[in-house]
Enzyme design. Structure first.
Site, PDB file in Angstrom:
ATOM      1  N   ASP A   9      27.192  63.892   5.033  1.00 58.81           N
ATOM      2  CA  ASP A   9      27.124  63.155   3.785  1.00 58.81           C
ATOM      3  C   ASP A   9      26.519  64.119   2.759  1.00 58.81           C
ATOM      4  O   ASP A   9      25.904  65.121   3.134  1.00 58.81           O
ATOM      5  CB  ASP A   9      26.222  61.928   4.002  1.00 58.81           C
ATOM      6  CG  ASP A   9      25.928  61.190   2.724  1.00 58.81           C
ATOM      7  OD1 ASP A   9      26.859  60.983   1.926  1.00 58.81           O
ATOM      8  OD2 ASP A   9      24.745  60.822   2.522  1.00 58.81           O
ATOM      9  N   ASP A  11      24.972  63.066  -0.885  1.00 59.68           N
ATOM     10  CA  ASP A  11      23.819  62.523  -1.602  1.00 59.68           C
ATOM     11  C   ASP A  11      22.743  62.083  -0.616  1.00 59.68           C
ATOM     12  O   ASP A  11      22.953  61.162   0.168  1.00 59.68           O
ATOM     13  CB  ASP A  11      24.236  61.320  -2.457  1.00 59.68           C
ATOM     14  CG  ASP A  11      25.202  61.718  -3.560  1.00 59.68           C
ATOM     15  OD1 ASP A  11      24.935  62.727  -4.224  1.00 59.68           O
ATOM     16  OD2 ASP A  11      26.208  61.018  -3.760  1.00 59.68           O
TER      17      ASP A  11
HETATM   18  P1  B16 Z   1      30.026  58.588  -7.734  1.00 57.13           P
HETATM   19  P2  B16 Z   1      27.537  59.829  -0.598  1.00 57.13           P
HETATM   20  C1  B16 Z   1      27.721  58.156  -2.620  1.00 57.13           C
HETATM   21  O1  B16 Z   1      27.663  59.422  -2.134  1.00 57.13           O
HETATM   22  C2  B16 Z   1      26.340  57.708  -3.048  1.00 57.13           C
HETATM   23  O2  B16 Z   1      25.504  57.538  -1.921  1.00 57.13           O
HETATM   24  C3  B16 Z   1      26.433  56.400  -3.777  1.00 57.13           C
HETATM   25  O3  B16 Z   1      25.151  56.010  -4.228  1.00 57.13           O
HETATM   26  C4  B16 Z   1      27.407  56.549  -4.953  1.00 57.13           C
HETATM   27  O4  B16 Z   1      27.552  55.301  -5.635  1.00 57.13           O
HETATM   28  C5  B16 Z   1      28.752  57.006  -4.437  1.00 57.13           C
HETATM   29  O5  B16 Z   1      28.581  58.228  -3.756  1.00 57.13           O
HETATM   30  C6  B16 Z   1      29.761  57.182  -5.533  1.00 57.13           C
HETATM   31  O6  B16 Z   1      29.363  58.250  -6.330  1.00 57.13           O
HETATM   32  O7  B16 Z   1      29.656  57.486  -8.686  1.00 57.13           O
HETATM   33  O8  B16 Z   1      29.403  59.920  -8.084  1.00 57.13           O
HETATM   34  O9  B16 Z   1      31.521  58.690  -7.519  1.00 57.13           O
HETATM   35  O10 B16 Z   1      26.234  59.236  -0.133  1.00 57.13           O
HETATM   36  O11 B16 Z   1      28.774  59.280   0.094  1.00 57.13           O
HETATM   37  O12 B16 Z   1      27.512  61.330  -0.690  1.00 57.13           O
HETATM   38 MG    MG Z   2      24.031  59.548   1.124  1.00 54.04          MG
END
Ligand code: B16
Ligand code: MG
Length: 216
Positions: A9, A11
């Protein structure tokens, strides 16, 4: 060695961008006087932008307060703020232990992939200086179902050409751990605070990522 690939992952695992997602959503929620706590935020991790907004609205009994067009505009507003917040990210912002863990894995021939549902993932990986280190990076725009659906982890295994049973997924969210298990992979949880099922290996931080404990 049984393990053939590590699927990360982004984030909250590779870099602490989860705090910027929280800050951007918090500012949006505050502008409407909506409740949104760090505990609420756990439900947003690994969840798509629109689904995240809907969770905040649901918490505040406001699911019907906006049209789909207005929700789209709110998502854009949150994302503009998030993009601004991650604008200063540099290679120094890798979480502790991750770069060494990646290097150790590559040194013994393991494949590396990124399973992030964030549409900002390529930009963030570029700012961190590691975009070329991965054998495959899932394209969030082509993923139709958010975690906890296993789709993004399944796609990574398929594109790497490796049986999911031989992959290890590393996640910081409840939804992500569920997605890894549903994909038939072994899970490593990083400081996962709320989870319906414990990760196979639970670590308090990325600094505890230890190649010898995780790889079979
Ligand atoms: P974006 P991951 C996710 O990333 C985040 O955990 C989540 O909080 C976020 O809403 C989602 O990506 C979408 O991100 O708005 O930048 O497209 O944890 O899968 O790396
Ligand atoms: Mg994450």
């Amino acid at each position: 060695m049984k393990t053939k690939a590590i699927i990360f992952d982004l984030d909250g695992v590779i870099t602490d961008s989860a705090k910027y997602h929280f800050q951007a959503w918090k500012e949006l929620a505050d502008s409407f006087g909506y409740k949104f706590t760090e505990e609420d935020n756990e439900r947003l991790k690994g969840v798509s932008r629109l689904d995240s907004l809907n969770i905040i609205l649901e918490i505040n009994g406001a699911l019907d307060a906006f049209t789909e067009e207005e929700k789209e505009a709110l998502c854009t507003k949150k994302n503009d703020n998030y993009v601004h917040l991650i604008g200063s990210v540099t290679p120094e912002d890798m979480l502790p232990g991750v770069a060494k863990f990646m290097a150790d894995a590559k040194a013994v021939g393991l494949k590396l992939a990124v399973a992030s549902v964030s549409k900002n993932a390529p930009a963030l990986l570029t700012s961190l200086g590691i975009i070329d280190e991965f054998d495959y990076i899932a394209d969030a725009r082509k993923i139709t179902r958010s975690k906890p659906d296993p789709e993004i982890f399944a796609v990574c295994a398929k594109e790497l050409g490796i049986d999911p049973a031989l992959c290890v997924g590393v996640e910081d969210s409840q939804a992500g751990i569920e997605a890894i298990h549903a994909a038939g992979m072994k899970s490593v949880g990083i400081n996962v605070t709320v989870t319906s099922r414990e990760p196979d290996i639970h670590l308090r931080s990325t600094a505890e990522l230890d190649f010898s404990n995780i790889i079979e």
